[in-house]
Design a protein around this motif. Structure first.
Motif, PDB file in Angstrom:
ATOM      1  N   ARG A 151       0.833  -1.204   0.000  1.00 57.94           N
ATOM      2  CA  ARG A 151       0.000   0.000   0.000  1.00 57.94           C
ATOM      3  C   ARG A 151       0.872   1.261   0.000  1.00 57.94           C
ATOM      4  O   ARG A 151       1.897   1.333   0.674  1.00 57.94           O
ATOM      5  N   GLY A 152       0.456   2.250  -0.772  1.00 59.41           N
ATOM      6  CA  GLY A 152       1.147   3.533  -0.796  1.00 59.41           C
ATOM      7  C   GLY A 152       2.175   3.679  -1.895  1.00 59.41           C
ATOM      8  O   GLY A 152       2.757   4.762  -2.049  1.00 59.41           O
ATOM      9  N   ARG A 153       2.434   2.644  -2.670  1.00 60.63           N
ATOM     10  CA  ARG A 153       3.407   2.723  -3.762  1.00 60.63           C
ATOM     11  C   ARG A 153       2.688   3.030  -5.074  1.00 60.63           C
ATOM     12  O   ARG A 153       1.543   2.619  -5.270  1.00 60.63           O
ATOM     13  N   THR A 154       3.366   3.727  -5.982  1.00 64.24           N
ATOM     14  CA  THR A 154       2.785   3.913  -7.307  1.00 64.24           C
ATOM     15  C   THR A 154       2.835   2.586  -8.051  1.00 64.24           C
ATOM     16  O   THR A 154       3.645   1.701  -7.727  1.00 64.24           O
ATOM     17  N   ILE A 155       1.980   2.446  -9.044  1.00 62.74           N
ATOM     18  CA  ILE A 155       1.975   1.209  -9.831  1.00 62.74           C
ATOM     19  C   ILE A 155       3.337   0.996 -10.482  1.00 62.74           C
ATOM     20  O   ILE A 155       3.828  -0.135 -10.572  1.00 62.74           O
ATOM     21  N   ARG A 156       3.982   2.086 -10.913  1.00 57.37           N
ATOM     22  CA  ARG A 156       5.291   1.945 -11.555  1.00 57.37           C
ATOM     23  C   ARG A 156       6.345   1.441 -10.574  1.00 57.37           C
ATOM     24  O   ARG A 156       7.055   0.478 -10.850  1.00 57.37           O
ATOM     25  N   SER A 157       6.470   2.101  -9.426  1.00 62.10           N
ATOM     26  CA  SER A 157       7.485   1.666  -8.464  1.00 62.10           C
ATOM     27  C   SER A 157       7.171   0.271  -7.944  1.00 62.10           C
ATOM     28  O   SER A 157       8.079  -0.542  -7.718  1.00 62.10           O
ATOM     29  N   PHE A 158       5.895  -0.023  -7.771  1.00 64.10           N
ATOM     30  CA  PHE A 158       5.480  -1.356  -7.356  1.00 64.10           C
ATOM     31  C   PHE A 158       5.903  -2.401  -8.384  1.00 64.10           C
ATOM     32  O   PHE A 158       6.493  -3.434  -8.044  1.00 64.10           O
ATOM     33  N   THR A 159       5.617  -2.140  -9.656  1.00 68.13           N
ATOM     34  CA  THR A 159       5.924  -3.116 -10.700  1.00 68.13           C
ATOM     35  C   THR A 159       7.432  -3.289 -10.876  1.00 68.13           C
ATOM     36  O   THR A 159       7.909  -4.418 -11.060  1.00 68.13           O
TER      37      THR A 159
END
Length: 550
Positions: free
Chosen positions: A347-355
């Motif tokens: 939770r709290g991460r952007t989709i880009r940084s998460f991916t």
């Protein structure tokens, strides 16, 4: 927007939900049939495996590749700016803690089980080319990278992104049915189709986890055989399952922020020290050169491997069935579990940084892991006395993959200490995998409660251990492979629907203009660049009216 993520808080209410009752009935039938009529169960397990692989194997190859394409799209497209949560939220966990939990839930047991056995097996029976040659060394590591690289983590990333998006940004329960909200509607998440999807997720998770736990039990048993001469058979496996399942249930009482987090971080440190020890005291130069060469081979042959099948009988018999198709089915069967757990801690991460975090970093670490441990094993097998493969051979000529890792450790000083450390690491991975699984299944059967009732988690922890025991009694590794494929296929279909709903919702958010301020600034900057380009083009045409193409 009203937050619907609280779920059911009490054990008494949770056990009355259709998702719990339906999942428990199916799991109970499986356990009863597999225990009482074990030989018949084993027979049908083999029949099912052969049919699915022969007729549906191609779908796993195409499916895994499609999921990777989607994950890359999420990473590089403008949709990557959207947060898995509110726009002003920060990540729920620090990056080191996040990575530690990713590995413990995602691949810990598998990396230890296959880290040496897979490269050595590919070396002795390569998919293409001659066995036991220099070329076979490179092919072995190339395919190990392939099986543990981008494809499996892309499968996890897609499911986790969908769950985190619909839960933390749309305030829906963390359920598989929530990811289909654009099709089902909010009022039908707990209707017939919503409950059906969640039940499929529970059963797929049970099959996926039982495969991993079964592998861990087989390898811990292999350690006992090497250290103490205790036969690595079904009797020992059942004892190990009982003991470690009990430890996992104790761990689950401490919660995700203590038990799983602390065990994961500590175990990652232990595994890292073991890896450093082998790199420094092992064939260091060979490992580094093999890593470099195999990385290039992996990149160069990526598309051929991604869509590789054996339609014309070109490759080793049943090689794709036993390796690539099994792996892709295993990862997909694990996706409800690992995807939910990754979403829970992201939770709290952007989709880009998460991916980027889920797709690239674990892939790089897995490649380093196989290069070090698998490289040490290949060095011994190709340039040494070849004792690793001999250690894996049973008297009847079958292969015991569980012994490969320990056979490699026996090459080093203080080998008995190293084997004990590896067994402890395996045990911790077993505990964290089981513990994480009970949380996820608990969420699915308590209408999305992120901290499901303790009694619910204990029930599912016991059932996970029972599933692993039944499958081991039904045929060991072959039964575990079948479980993955049975659990993976129905969930793969759900994944395609899930992707459609995720992309549709993300693009709708872009169209509606409800993007973070940072994204809005990027759009404004792009518009300014386009306007500047038009002005410059007009000036050039005014200066050179006869050269319109300039």
């Amino acid at each position: 927007m009203k937050d619907q993520r609280k779920g059911i808080q009490t054990f008494g209410k949770a056990v009355k939900t259709p998702a719990f009752v339906g999942s428990l009935i199916i799991a109970g039938i499986f356990l009863i049939f597999g225990t009482i009529w074990n030989s018949t169960f084993s027979k049908y397990v083999n029949i099912t495996y052969d049919w699915i692989v022969a007729n549906l194997g191609w779908s796993f190859i195409l499916g895994a590749t499609a999921f990777l394409i989607v994950a890359i799209y999420l990473m590089i497209s403008p949709l990557g700016e959207i947060k898995l949560g509110d726009d002003d939220e920060n990540p729920a966990y620090s990056t080191p803690a996040w990575f530690a939990m990713l590995f413990s839930a995602g691949m810990g047991i598998g990396l230890l089980f296959w880290g040496v056995s897979e490269p050595v097996s590919h070396f002795m029976t390569p998919p293409v080319g001659d066995a036991e040659t220099a070329g076979a060394v490179h092919t072995a590591m190339q395919y190990s990278f392939f099986h543990w690289g981008l494809h499996p983590w892309a499968i996890y990333a897609v499911v986790a992104a969908a769950l985190a998006y619909f839960s933390y940004r749309k305030n829906l329960p963390m359920l598989l049915s929530s990811t289909l909200e654009p099709l089902l509607g909010r009022d039908n998440l707990f209707g017939f189709w919503g409950n059906t999807v969640n039940i499929i997720g529970v059963i797929s998770t049970l099959f996926g986890i039982s495969t991993s736990l079964g592998l861990g039990v087989m390898q811990i048993g292999g350690g006992f055989e090497i250290l103490f001469g205790i036969p690595n058979n079904t009797g020992l496996w059942l004892i190990i399952i009982v003991v470690i399942t009990g430890l996992a249930i104790i761990s689950t009482t401490s919660g995700i922020d203590k038990g799983i987090k602390w065990l994961s971080q500590g175990n990652l440190g232990v595994a890292g020290l073991l890896m450093l020890f082998v790199l420094v005291l092992g064939p260091t130069l060979f490992i580094l050169e093999l890593f470099t060469h195999s990385t290039g081979s992996y990149i160069q042959n990526f598309f051929n491997m991604s869509l590789g099948m054996d339609a014309a009988g070109e490759h080793a018999e049943d090689w794709y069935d036993g390796w690539t198709i099994f792996y892709w089915a295993w990862w997909i069967a694990w996706a409800p579990f690992v995807g939910s757990f990754i979403a829970r801690v992201s939770r709290g991460r952007t989709i880009r940084s998460f991916t980027v975090g889920v797709l690239l970093v674990p892939t790089a670490v897995s490649m380093v892991w196989f290069s070090i441990f698998g490289g040490a094993g290949l060095f011994n097998q190709f340039l040494g006395d070849g004792g690793i493969y001999n250690a894996m051979l049973n008297q009847d000529g079958t292969i015991d993959e569980a012994k490969g890792f320990f056979a490699m450790l026996e090459m080093f000083p203080f080998s008995e200490v190293l084997i004990v450390i590896a067994m402890i690491s395996l045990t911790i991975f077993f505990i964290t995998s089981s513990d994480s699984g009970t949380y996820v299944i608990g969420m699915f059967t308590s209408r999305g409660n992120e901290n499901p009732p303790l009694g619910l988690r204990i029930i599912w922890g016991l059932i996970e251990g029972g599933f692993a025991a039944v499958l081991l009694m039904a045929g060991g590794l072959a039964a575990l492979q079948t479980a993955s494929i049975i659990g993976g296929f129905p969930f793969m279909i759900i994944m395609f629907i899930m992707i459609y709903c995720l992309i549709w919702s993300l693009r709708k958010e872009v169209r509606d203009g409800s993007l973070p301020q940072e994204r809005a600034r990027i759009y404004a900057a792009l518009e300014d660049l386009r306007e500047e380009k038009k002005i410059r083009k007009g000036i050039i045409q005014e200066q050179n009216p006869n050269n319109k193409d300039q």
